[in-house]
Design a protein around this motif. Structure first.
Motif, PDB file in Angstrom:
ATOM      1  N   ASP A 196       0.823  -1.179  -0.020  1.00  0.00           N
ATOM      2  CA  ASP A 196      -0.037  -0.075   0.217  1.00  0.00           C
ATOM      3  C   ASP A 196       0.926   1.277  -0.019  1.00  0.00           C
ATOM      4  O   ASP A 196       0.600   2.266  -0.591  1.00  0.00           O
ATOM      5  CB  ASP A 196      -1.057  -0.121   0.977  1.00  0.00           C
ATOM      6  N   GLU A 250       0.894   4.012  -2.902  1.00  0.00           N
ATOM      7  CA  GLU A 250       0.531   5.138  -2.637  1.00  0.00           C
ATOM      8  C   GLU A 250       1.385   6.211  -3.162  1.00  0.00           C
ATOM      9  O   GLU A 250       0.913   7.528  -3.592  1.00  0.00           O
ATOM     10  CB  GLU A 250       0.217   5.414  -1.044  1.00  0.00           C
ATOM     11  N   HIS A 291      -4.645  -2.990  -5.139  1.00  0.00           N
ATOM     12  CA  HIS A 291      -3.180  -3.492  -5.506  1.00  0.00           C
ATOM     13  C   HIS A 291      -2.793  -3.791  -6.786  1.00  0.00           C
ATOM     14  O   HIS A 291      -1.860  -4.754  -7.037  1.00  0.00           O
ATOM     15  CB  HIS A 291      -2.968  -5.060  -4.456  1.00  0.00           C
TER      16      HIS A 291
END
Length: 597
Positions: free
Chosen positions: A4, A8, A27
């Motif tokens: 993550d 990000e 994902h």
């Protein structure tokens, strides 16, 4: 968590890699990637995604657009070393690695790369293919997918898209092994469940594709196109290697005659030879099947023409060979399971290619004039090369009547799973399945008496009356009977037996009809099913009123139809019990004659 955090970093930001557009969702990193300039894929623009978290060895790439380098709809691990993935590797380095596979600098151990010419053709069609992916238009709403975009113009990372629509699509895709609804409105998960509405939609798409193909091939208006009967085999919808595979029943019977219709205007002239007609028919059918397969590829479906019926057309076996979809050669013949070439222009030479149909289970080559006129024995041609190991049914009715001992021996070796053979006996050989009740042996020269009974010529001429009802007859009243279809079959006891069957290939009933013109029989059940004739009528009354044409020879049944009492059937067909095919030929051809007292 580290995935993550990794993704990000790229969410809502410009990637900075030339020829690349990207979007992060959960994902996955969805992308549109321009093919590298120094490769055959330079004109391509490919849609796919990187899947993170499924493997400890790094992200896997899934390409949706056919490209000839990476497989379609299959996850490929980019990092082949057996070490955990280093999260310090950024997105640009990953796509640099992907481009090295495109250029051939790297070779993946689990991938089979296509020819550079194929890659180039796929690249030119990639933009058109991209328009078929609904999720692609959702992730990249500001890109015209129908043309390759100018990748020198940057798209702002602040461009938004409907995340609720993506979320709904993603969740549905996670719940199913198949992708969601495509641009044709076909929901693959429902199709896998054989939903009636979805099946009807796909069948409609099939018919539209055939109309377009025939209209284009033959230069005829779409409203004038008559489409063949190509339908989905319901029991064949399966998941094969993560892709939906659907088998098709392709019935072209009496469809391509190339006479007095729009086929003729495009392909046929009076002076055309049979060779030119065969090639013309191939052009039509290959183009048609290619367009059907293309429809499947566009909808993420693998179509397989497992049943092909070309009977009573001017086509030939060559029509099932070859084919190209988006520049990729199609080995269509390897998937055919049932092939009907009866009454076609199939030549003797084509039989030498049968070994390429290695999944073939049933082959019908009845009444093929080109093979008959070649003067070559079909039986010997069928065993020139290793034939088909899965072949169970072979029909050569009317094409050859030379049932030799040598051929049956070769056939048994080449086709170990063979279970039945339909053939036409040679006049003068024994009629397996019929017994002479006087001499108590298999008939050799059956004759139809005026009373409807059958007897062996040698026996009945000794008496000049029927041995069953004592009805006398004149020699000139006898009609020679030569059954058109004999059926060799393997019984439940694993032994070979033989019987006479009617035009619908059913064992003869006690009372049946015989068409003298071609030698075919019609049971009462067959007459009822073919023409709705009342089965409660006596067969004598049925014969008097028959106005139909024979389904075998096309001649009127009113001429030469006779009632036959099948009293001469051998008492118990299981009594034959031939252990080998060669035992049958020895029995049929053995000219044994008892001495007269």
């Amino acid at each position: 968590d580290h995935i993550d955090e990794y993704l990000e970093h790229y969410r809502g930001k410009e990637i900075g890699y030339p020829g690349l557009y990207g979007r992060v969702h959960h994902h996955q990193f969805h992308f549109l990637l321009e093919g590298p300039f120094e490769s055959p894929c330079k004109d391509g623009f490919y849609y796919g995604y990187l899947q993170f978290g499924c493997s400890p060895f790094g992200p896997e790439v899934v390409f949706k657009t056919p490209n000839g380098v990476f497989p379609v709809n299959a996850a490929v691990s980019l990092f082949v070393q057996d070490e955990p993935w280093d999260v310090s590797v950024d997105i640009c380095q990953i796509f640099e690695l992907i481009n090295q596979y495109f250029t051939g600098e790297l070779i993946h151990p689990s991938m089979s790369t296509m020819d550079s010419k194929v890659q180039s053709i796929l690249a030119q069609t990639s933009s058109t293919v991209n328009t078929l992916f609904e999720e692609c238009s959702i992730y990249f709403p500001h890109i015209d997918l129908s043309t390759k975009p100018d990748t020198t113009i940057s798209i702002s990372p602040s461009d938004t898209f409907d995340t609720s629509e993506v979320s709904e699509s993603s969740e549905s895709e996670e719940e199913s092994m198949y992708p969601t609804t495509n641009s044709s409105g076909i929901h693959l998960s429902k199709l896998a469940e054989k939903d009636d509405t979805t099946l009807e939609l796909l069948q409609s798409q099939l018919e539209n594709a055939m109309v377009d193909s025939i209209s284009k091939s033959c230069g005829v208006d779409k409203e004038d196109v008559i489409i063949p009967d190509v339908s989905i085999i319901l029991d064949s919808i399966n998941n094969v290697d993560g892709k939906l595979e659907i088998k098709l029943d392709c019935n072209f019977r009496e469809y391509i005659y190339l006479q007095d219709n729009y086929w003729a205007s495009k392909y046929v002239e009076e002076e055309n030879s049979s060779e030119k007609i065969r090639e013309s028919a191939k052009t039509i059918l290959v183009s048609l099947l290619d367009d059907v397969y293309k429809l499947g590829m566009d909808n993420n479906i693998s179509f397989v023409a497992s049943v092909i019926n070309l009977s009573k057309t001017c086509s030939s076996m060559r029509s099932i060979f070859g084919g190209t979809v988006y520049g990729v050669p199609i080995n269509r013949e390897s998937n055919v399971e049932i092939l009907n070439l009866s009454d076609t222009n199939t030549s003797a030479r084509s039989l030498l290619s049968l070994h390429r149909l290695y999944n073939l289970k049933a082959l019908y080559i009845d009444n093929c004039e080109e093979i008959q006129n070649s003067g070559r024995k079909i039986f010997s041609l069928l065993t020139k090369k290793p034939v088909i190991p899965k072949l169970e049914t072979l029909s050569v009715v009317g094409t050859s009547n030379a049932l030799s001992h040598k051929w049956l021996n070769e056939l048994a070796q080449s086709c170990p799973n063979l279970k039945e053979v339909y053939f036409t006996r040679r006049a003068g050989t024994k009629v397996m399945g019929w017994q002479d009740l006087v001499m108590m042996q298999t008939m050799r020269n059956p004759q139809l008496l005026p009373c409807g009974h059958i007897g062996d010529k040698e026996s009945i001429l000794r008496m000049l009356y029927c041995s069953l009802d004592r009805t006398s007859f004149e020699k000139g009243e006898l009609i020679s009977v030569n059954p058109l279809i004999s059926h060799l079959f393997k019984s439940n006891l694993d032994t070979w037996n033989c019987e006479i069957v009617d035009a619908m290939r059913r064992p003869l009933s006690d009372i049946t009809c015989y068409h003298v013109t071609c030698g075919s029989f019609y049971n009462q059940r067959t007459l009822s099913e073919l023409w709705g004739i009342d089965s409660n009528q006596s067969i004598s009354d049925i014969v008097k009123d028959l106005a139909q044409n024979c389904i075998v020879c096309g001649e009127p049944l009113s001429n030469g139809i006779r009632v036959v009492y099948s009293n001469s059937l051998e008492p118990d067909i299981e009594d034959q019990k031939f252990e080998q095919l060669t035992d049958i030929s020895s029995y049929i051809l053995y000219h044994h004659k008892k001495e007269r007292p």
